[in-house]
Enzyme design. Structure first.
Site, PDB file in Angstrom:
ATOM      1  N   ASP A 181       6.003   7.922 -21.358  1.00  0.00           N
ATOM      2  CA  ASP A 181       5.409   6.905 -20.501  1.00  0.00           C
ATOM      3  C   ASP A 181       4.710   5.869 -21.346  1.00  0.00           C
ATOM      4  O   ASP A 181       4.005   6.192 -22.298  1.00  0.00           O
ATOM      5  CB  ASP A 181       4.401   7.538 -19.532  1.00  0.00           C
ATOM      6  N   GLU A 265      10.798   4.880 -18.642  1.00  0.00           N
ATOM      7  CA  GLU A 265      10.807   4.077 -17.427  1.00  0.00           C
ATOM      8  C   GLU A 265      11.792   2.919 -17.594  1.00  0.00           C
ATOM      9  O   GLU A 265      11.990   2.419 -18.697  1.00  0.00           O
ATOM     10  CB  GLU A 265       9.409   3.549 -17.107  1.00  0.00           C
ATOM     11  N   ASP A 358      -1.875   9.388 -18.491  1.00  0.00           N
ATOM     12  CA  ASP A 358      -0.595   8.954 -19.070  1.00  0.00           C
ATOM     13  C   ASP A 358       0.366  10.139 -19.238  1.00  0.00           C
ATOM     14  O   ASP A 358       1.572  10.010 -19.058  1.00  0.00           O
ATOM     15  CB  ASP A 358      -0.815   8.262 -20.414  1.00  0.00           C
TER      16      ASP A 358
END
Ligand SMILES: [Zn+2]
Length: 398
Positions: A181, A265, A358
């Site tokens: 992430d 992502e 996170d």
């Protein structure tokens, strides 16, 4: 970085400057078209349309026609990439290129035979329409050069930088999946709990940079002193960027070696959700405020990391929709914006699960890639953007 000093003859230098002028002209034309484009109008021209216009422009201008179409088309491709990076929130909007300051052009699809060594200290490379141009063989030229960029700095020195596409790294074959992430308080968080930070300038270097900037503001335009200060600033900036690149290489190699599947992502979808109004915008603002030392990776390291991963671990990178990954509890699947207590703390309002915020998001990225739809599991649609604007921009550059 593999940058070498080019040593063109005076005649070649004139031809190189022409290439630069053409690349700049084409780039600026594209910038201008995008600047005039406003929401609601038909979409601004994409790469294909730009190419068609380039053909027309070449037909109309002798000056442009005389130049290399390879150079000109590549400038358009670079622009399209720059816009994609801008919409992906990894880079700033491409800006106007100025004569004497941003001189350069790029050549891709370079063949092995187009870069060669002449003697211990001398090499040469083939430039379209110009032929063989010499450069100082100051260190080994990497194997498998795929493209290069020729630049001229403010002092009139020419350089060439070679880009190499790294060889794929074999998967460990353990079936291990990792979620990565783009962190808010760190550069990247892994679902394993590791928090990665990008080496930035050290405290003393930052102090020096601030001092140099103050000096620059006071220095008289065109003075020698100003030139020296500018160079010192450029050296510090280069050091920072070298460290960031080094980090990208090491991190991508490490991930490609340790995991079979690397989930990240999807930047395009991320841009869409993050630019939407509502709670995500709040987060976006905090990112800017709190990023601190990691601003560098947020600015342009993340895109580079994903690109390298795709090269080193081809077909092993999964891009997932990042929506709600920061608000969903990885323990129970409950989704609530309030669960994110702060930039770094996640505490589920439903089940009390605690984690680094996170890392929790990275675990959700991992699970989404593994086939568990994070966004679909339970929870109220609290994170729903209140007023989502149509993301026309994303359709422009493909
Ligand atoms: Zn929970």
């Amino acid at each position: 970085m593999s940058r070498y000093r080019l040593q063109p003859s005076p005649g070649q230098e004139r031809a190189l400057l022409e290439h630069c002028a053409h690349a700049r002209f084409v780039w600026n034309l594209a910038v201008e078209q995008h600047a005039h484009w406003k929401a609601g109008r038909v979409s601004a021209p994409g790469f294909a349309e730009h190419c068609r216009q380039l053909t027309e422009a070449r037909a109309a201008f002798e000056w442009l026609r005389a130049g290399s179409i390879i150079v000109q088309q590549q400038a358009l491709k670079d622009f399209a990439q720059a816009m994609a990076n801008f919409f992906g929130k990894t880079h700033r909007r491409p800006t106007w290129r100025r004569r004497g300051r941003d001189e350069g052009f790029r050549i891709v699809a370079v063949k092995t035979s187009e870069v060669r060594r002449l003697s211990r200290r001398v090499g040469e490379l083939r430039v379209p329409k110009i032929g063989w141009v010499r450069f100082r063989w100051s260190r080994a030229v990497p194997e498998g050069v795929k493209s290069y960029r020729v630049t001229r700095d403010a002092l009139g020195r020419w350089h060439v930088a070679f880009a190499v596409i790294p060889d794929p790294i074999p998967a460990p074959g353990t079936g291990a999946v990792v979620g990565v992430d783009r962190g808010v308080t760190v550069a990247a968080a892994l679902s394993t709990g590791e928090l990665l930070t990008v080496p930035a300038l050290r405290e003393a270097e930052q102090t020096r940079l601030r001092r140099l900037r103050r000096k620059l503001a006071k220095a008289k335009r065109g003075s020698n002193r100003r030139g020296r200060v500018k160079q010192a600033i450029a050296r510090l900036r280069a050091r920072e960027s070298d460290r960031r690149k080094d980090w990208v290489e090491k991190t991508s190699t490490d991930l490609a070696r340790r995991f079979d599947v690397i989930a990240v992502e999807d930047l395009k979808i991320a841009a869409m959700t993050r630019s939407a109004k509502g709670s995500m915008q709040e987060l976006g603002r905090n990112v800017r405020q709190k990023a601190g030392l990691n601003r560098g990776i947020l600015a342009n390291g993340w895109g580079a990391l994903v690109k390298r991963l795709e090269q080193k671990a081809p077909s092993r990178v999964r891009k997932v929709n990042p929506r709600y990954t920061s608000q969903t509890c990885n323990g129970c699947g409950h989704r609530a914006a309030e669960s994110r207590e702060s930039q770094s703390r996640f505490r589920c309002v439903a089940c009390g699960w605690r984690d680094n915020a996170d890392v929790n998001a990275a675990k959700n990225v991992r699970d989404t890639a593994a086939g568990h739809a994070v966004a679909a599991r339970g929870g109220l649609p609290l994170g729903e953007p209140a007023n989502r604007e149509p993301q026309r921009d994303l359709l422009l550059v493909e």
